[in-house]
Motif scaffolding. Sequence first.
Motif, mmCIF file in Angstrom:
data_model
loop_
_atom_site.group_PDB
_atom_site.id
_atom_site.type_symbol
_atom_site.label_atom_id
_atom_site.label_comp_id
_atom_site.label_asym_id
_atom_site.label_seq_id
_atom_site.Cartn_x
_atom_site.Cartn_y
_atom_site.Cartn_z
ATOM 1 N N THR A 65 0.845 -1.177 -0.058
ATOM 2 C CA THR A 65 -0.135 -0.022 -0.130
ATOM 3 C C THR A 65 0.919 1.190 -0.116
ATOM 4 O OG1 THR A 65 -1.755 -1.104 1.125
ATOM 5 C CG2 THR A 65 -1.611 1.202 1.295
ATOM 6 N N ALA A 140 -5.681 7.144 -6.172
ATOM 7 C CA ALA A 140 -6.218 6.050 -5.253
ATOM 8 C C ALA A 140 -6.593 4.992 -6.192
ATOM 9 C CB ALA A 140 -7.224 6.445 -4.427
ATOM 10 N N THR A 158 -2.214 -1.205 -3.755
ATOM 11 C CA THR A 158 -3.284 -0.462 -3.237
ATOM 12 C C THR A 158 -2.764 1.047 -2.891
ATOM 13 O OG1 THR A 158 -4.360 -2.330 -2.259
ATOM 14 C CG2 THR A 158 -4.908 -0.032 -1.581
ATOM 15 N N VAL A 160 -3.383 4.797 -1.698
ATOM 16 C CA VAL A 160 -4.614 5.343 -0.798
ATOM 17 C C VAL A 160 -4.439 6.871 -0.787
ATOM 18 C CG1 VAL A 160 -4.696 3.505 0.707
ATOM 19 C CG2 VAL A 160 -2.974 5.200 1.365
ATOM 20 N N ASP A 161 -5.417 7.786 -0.511
ATOM 21 C CA ASP A 161 -5.205 9.235 -0.467
ATOM 22 C C ASP A 161 -4.836 9.635 0.758
ATOM 23 O OD1 ASP A 161 -7.586 8.812 1.209
ATOM 24 O OD2 ASP A 161 -8.935 9.452 -0.503
ATOM 25 N N ASN A 163 -6.000 10.218 3.417
ATOM 26 C CA ASN A 163 -6.763 9.625 4.816
ATOM 27 C C ASN A 163 -6.213 8.121 4.994
ATOM 28 O OD1 ASN A 163 -8.312 11.956 5.390
ATOM 29 N ND2 ASN A 163 -9.655 11.510 3.620
ATOM 30 N N GLY A 164 -5.395 7.414 3.934
ATOM 31 C CA GLY A 164 -4.982 6.225 4.006
ATOM 32 C C GLY A 164 -3.915 5.930 4.747
ATOM 33 N N LYS A 165 -3.533 4.888 5.082
ATOM 34 C CA LYS A 165 -2.234 4.551 5.738
ATOM 35 C C LYS A 165 -1.539 3.672 4.924
ATOM 36 C CE LYS A 165 -0.845 2.491 10.158
ATOM 37 N NZ LYS A 165 -1.224 1.770 11.493
#
Length: 339
Positions: A65, A140, A158, A160-161, A163-165
């Motif tokens: 990620t 994302a 994956t 993520v923006d 707000n993701g981890k």
Amino acid sequence: MLMVAAVLTGCGDSANDTAAPANTTASTASTASSAAAGTVNVVAGLNDQQDPAIAVLEYMPESVTVAAGNTVEWRITGPEPHSVTFLPPGQQLPPPGSDESLFAPKPPTGPYDGKALVNSGLVPQGPGGVPPFRVTFPTAGKFTYYCVIHPGMTGAVTVVDANGKPDTQAQAKTRGDAEMAKWLDEGRAAKKKLMETPPVTERATDGTTTYKVQMGTTTEHTDVLAFAPPEAALKAGDKVTFVNNSQAPHTASFAGKTTLPQNPNDPVVAKPAPGASPQTLNATAFFNTGTLPPNAGPPGQAPPEVARSFTFVAGAPGSFTYVCIFHAPSGMTGSLKVA
């Protein structure tokens, strides 16, 4: 050399938390130390440093990620070749090795948006290092990729923006090392079993014996690129039948006083020589099973054993060395001794 018909095996995607043996982490350790900020490294398959005949057919870690705008870097060290191939929407991965256009690289021209083919190509194609393959992901989403010659060898990125981890490089390395350790243990156990299993024998009424030699073996996540050992010494008239029960194509090729083909794509590799099975060995001529197909395919549609086998007859006393031309860089060799 191009190994287009190398290992064909199904690969799983699970991992465990076992620490990797110290001598198996060099590839991931080196990439960790050189990672640029915002870059996560993935190992794209590898041959065991302890025993190159054990090939792991997995991306490690299988899934990463990253934050939007960051980069994933894949290292393909070989000698078993692999690709990192992102297909455009709607395109299906063809049967392994069937579309040679996918063996050529098609690097990204900019950040990857998931709409076009992006491909490392099949590497390595010979000795020497291979530069890392890098893809930057701007938006994302989840992006799946494949190896074009190893069915089931898949990975996922994956993105993520804010707000993701995302994974740190240390987290990705820890998971990758744990997966690597598990798959190496799996391959080493499979090779031990292969080498310790005595050949199947058939005794003929004339007193000669036929020995069946296994050409490698396949596990869920690895291929063992080694011949099971035949009887220590054969008598004149005994036979050795090479049987490919693995999920990779192989040859058993005897050079004699000739020079073996170096390119697995050479038409000579695919053909039995000097003719159809069985053939009586001598110390001078080129003998070849031709390409014996893998024991793979849709349920009930794998080639029959007769199509995956070839028999040689022991002639004059001597030692006869053979090699799989596809997997010579991984040390897939053996020897027959005739007393």
